[in-house]
Design a protein around this motif. Structure first.
Motif, PDB file in Angstrom:
ATOM      1  N   GLY A 152       0.776  -1.275  -0.031  1.00  0.00           N
ATOM      2  CA  GLY A 152       0.094  -0.081   0.063  1.00  0.00           C
ATOM      3  C   GLY A 152       0.838   1.300  -0.063  1.00  0.00           C
ATOM      4  N   ASP A 153       1.795   1.136   0.901  1.00  0.00           N
ATOM      5  CA  ASP A 153       2.662   2.615   0.730  1.00  0.00           C
ATOM      6  C   ASP A 153       3.460   2.555  -0.464  1.00  0.00           C
ATOM      7  N   ARG A 154       3.934   1.369  -1.204  1.00  0.00           N
ATOM      8  CA  ARG A 154       4.357   1.682  -2.583  1.00  0.00           C
ATOM      9  C   ARG A 154       3.311   2.234  -3.402  1.00  0.00           C
ATOM     10  N   VAL A 155       2.292   1.586  -3.452  1.00  0.00           N
ATOM     11  CA  VAL A 155       1.273   2.108  -4.445  1.00  0.00           C
ATOM     12  C   VAL A 155       1.113   3.637  -4.147  1.00  0.00           C
ATOM     13  N   LEU A 156       0.884   3.995  -3.079  1.00  0.00           N
ATOM     14  CA  LEU A 156       0.690   5.598  -2.590  1.00  0.00           C
ATOM     15  C   LEU A 156       1.754   6.478  -3.251  1.00  0.00           C
ATOM     16  N   ARG A 157       3.147   5.909  -3.010  1.00  0.00           N
ATOM     17  CA  ARG A 157       4.164   6.760  -3.358  1.00  0.00           C
ATOM     18  C   ARG A 157       4.221   6.633  -4.861  1.00  0.00           C
ATOM     19  N   ARG A 158       3.971   5.929  -5.505  1.00  0.00           N
ATOM     20  CA  ARG A 158       3.867   5.715  -7.099  1.00  0.00           C
ATOM     21  C   ARG A 158       2.649   6.722  -7.583  1.00  0.00           C
ATOM     22  N   ARG A 159       1.611   6.692  -6.865  1.00  0.00           N
ATOM     23  CA  ARG A 159       0.376   7.486  -7.269  1.00  0.00           C
ATOM     24  C   ARG A 159       0.844   9.130  -6.864  1.00  0.00           C
ATOM     25  N   ARG A 160       1.583   9.272  -5.810  1.00  0.00           N
ATOM     26  CA  ARG A 160       1.943  10.534  -5.609  1.00  0.00           C
ATOM     27  C   ARG A 160       3.220  11.237  -6.527  1.00  0.00           C
ATOM     28  N   LEU A 161       4.148  10.096  -7.041  1.00  0.00           N
ATOM     29  CA  LEU A 161       4.912  10.483  -8.010  1.00  0.00           C
ATOM     30  C   LEU A 161       4.397  10.930  -9.485  1.00  0.00           C
ATOM     31  N   ALA A 162       3.518  10.068  -9.793  1.00  0.00           N
ATOM     32  CA  ALA A 162       2.539  10.228 -11.026  1.00  0.00           C
ATOM     33  C   ALA A 162       1.590  11.741 -10.919  1.00  0.00           C
ATOM     34  N   ARG A 163       0.938  11.816 -10.055  1.00  0.00           N
ATOM     35  CA  ARG A 163       0.472  13.158  -9.674  1.00  0.00           C
ATOM     36  C   ARG A 163       1.478  14.390  -9.823  1.00  0.00           C
ATOM     37  N   ARG A 164       2.339  14.289  -9.314  1.00  0.00           N
ATOM     38  CA  ARG A 164       3.560  15.494  -9.305  1.00  0.00           C
ATOM     39  C   ARG A 164       4.158  15.466 -10.736  1.00  0.00           C
ATOM     40  N   VAL A 165       4.217  14.376 -11.489  1.00  0.00           N
ATOM     41  CA  VAL A 165       4.709  14.389 -12.870  1.00  0.00           C
ATOM     42  C   VAL A 165       3.656  14.796 -13.710  1.00  0.00           C
ATOM     43  N   LEU A 166       2.438  14.596 -13.611  1.00  0.00           N
ATOM     44  CA  LEU A 166       1.473  15.309 -14.395  1.00  0.00           C
ATOM     45  C   LEU A 166       1.119  16.803 -14.064  1.00  0.00           C
ATOM     46  N   TRP A 167       1.177  17.156 -12.961  1.00  0.00           N
ATOM     47  CA  TRP A 167       1.071  18.534 -12.581  1.00  0.00           C
ATOM     48  C   TRP A 167       2.366  19.365 -13.343  1.00  0.00           C
ATOM     49  N   LEU A 168       3.541  18.690 -13.061  1.00  0.00           N
ATOM     50  CA  LEU A 168       4.709  19.457 -13.770  1.00  0.00           C
ATOM     51  C   LEU A 168       4.702  19.491 -15.043  1.00  0.00           C
ATOM     52  N   LEU A 169       3.905  18.573 -15.803  1.00  0.00           N
ATOM     53  CA  LEU A 169       3.708  18.730 -17.400  1.00  0.00           C
ATOM     54  C   LEU A 169       2.586  19.649 -17.426  1.00  0.00           C
ATOM     55  N   VAL A 170       1.726  19.764 -16.852  1.00  0.00           N
ATOM     56  CA  VAL A 170       0.825  20.840 -17.042  1.00  0.00           C
ATOM     57  C   VAL A 170       1.245  22.261 -16.944  1.00  0.00           C
ATOM     58  N   CYS A 171       2.122  22.294 -15.895  1.00  0.00           N
ATOM     59  CA  CYS A 171       2.728  23.693 -15.660  1.00  0.00           C
ATOM     60  C   CYS A 171       3.560  23.985 -16.849  1.00  0.00           C
ATOM     61  N   ALA A 172       4.357  22.878 -17.378  1.00  0.00           N
ATOM     62  CA  ALA A 172       5.512  23.281 -18.299  1.00  0.00           C
ATOM     63  C   ALA A 172       4.558  23.566 -19.539  1.00  0.00           C
ATOM     64  N   ALA A 173       3.299  22.959 -19.924  1.00  0.00           N
ATOM     65  CA  ALA A 173       2.713  23.099 -21.079  1.00  0.00           C
ATOM     66  C   ALA A 173       1.999  24.697 -21.143  1.00  0.00           C
ATOM     67  N   ALA A 174       1.794  24.927 -19.850  1.00  0.00           N
ATOM     68  CA  ALA A 174       1.155  26.296 -19.592  1.00  0.00           C
ATOM     69  C   ALA A 174       2.219  27.359 -20.049  1.00  0.00           C
ATOM     70  N   VAL A 175       3.410  27.244 -19.583  1.00  0.00           N
ATOM     71  CA  VAL A 175       4.510  28.208 -19.813  1.00  0.00           C
ATOM     72  C   VAL A 175       4.869  28.082 -21.178  1.00  0.00           C
ATOM     73  N   ALA A 176       4.732  26.939 -21.932  1.00  0.00           N
ATOM     74  CA  ALA A 176       5.294  26.834 -23.209  1.00  0.00           C
ATOM     75  C   ALA A 176       4.145  27.461 -24.080  1.00  0.00           C
ATOM     76  N   PHE A 177       2.684  27.447 -23.779  1.00  0.00           N
ATOM     77  CA  PHE A 177       2.041  28.113 -24.546  1.00  0.00           C
ATOM     78  C   PHE A 177       2.037  29.652 -24.150  1.00  0.00           C
ATOM     79  N   THR A 178       2.287  30.035 -23.141  1.00  0.00           N
ATOM     80  CA  THR A 178       2.313  31.299 -22.950  1.00  0.00           C
ATOM     81  C   THR A 178       3.572  32.090 -23.801  1.00  0.00           C
ATOM     82  N   VAL A 179       4.346  31.349 -23.544  1.00  0.00           N
ATOM     83  CA  VAL A 179       5.596  32.036 -24.430  1.00  0.00           C
ATOM     84  C   VAL A 179       5.235  31.855 -25.956  1.00  0.00           C
ATOM     85  N   TRP A 180       4.791  30.839 -26.418  1.00  0.00           N
ATOM     86  CA  TRP A 180       4.487  30.794 -27.765  1.00  0.00           C
ATOM     87  C   TRP A 180       3.366  32.021 -28.224  1.00  0.00           C
ATOM     88  N   ALA A 181       2.473  32.113 -27.114  1.00  0.00           N
ATOM     89  CA  ALA A 181       1.535  33.314 -27.525  1.00  0.00           C
ATOM     90  C   ALA A 181       2.043  34.529 -27.452  1.00  0.00           C
TER      91      ALA A 181
END
Length: 81
Positions: free
Chosen positions: A33-62
């Protein structure tokens, strides 16, 4: 098997004592259970990082492409001949 026979079979199963659970099963379940929670937390952080990077890239492009501005004319204006 009709309904009354099924109900009687279920009652027999529920009246039996539950099987003994191995003592190491709890520790293994907690580790998993701890391992599953750590993986989910890591996946959530990576997805938020990708969303933020996409927002910055879109802003710079615009800001550089200015898609809201009128496009430059394709041909120069025709003068008097």
């Amino acid at each position: 098997m009709n309904r009354t026979e099924r109900e009687a079979a279920v009652r027999r199963v529920l009246d039996q004592t539950p099987p003994q659970v191995p003592p190491e099963l709890h520790a293994a379940a907690v580790r998993r259970g701890d391992r599953v929670l750590r993986r989910r937390r890591l996946a959530r952080r990576v997805l938020w990082l990708l969303v933020c990077a996409a927002a910055v890239a879109f802003t710079v492009w615009a800001l550089t492409a200015r898609p809201w501005a009128a496009p430059p004319p394709a041909t120069p204006p025709v003068g008097d001949w």
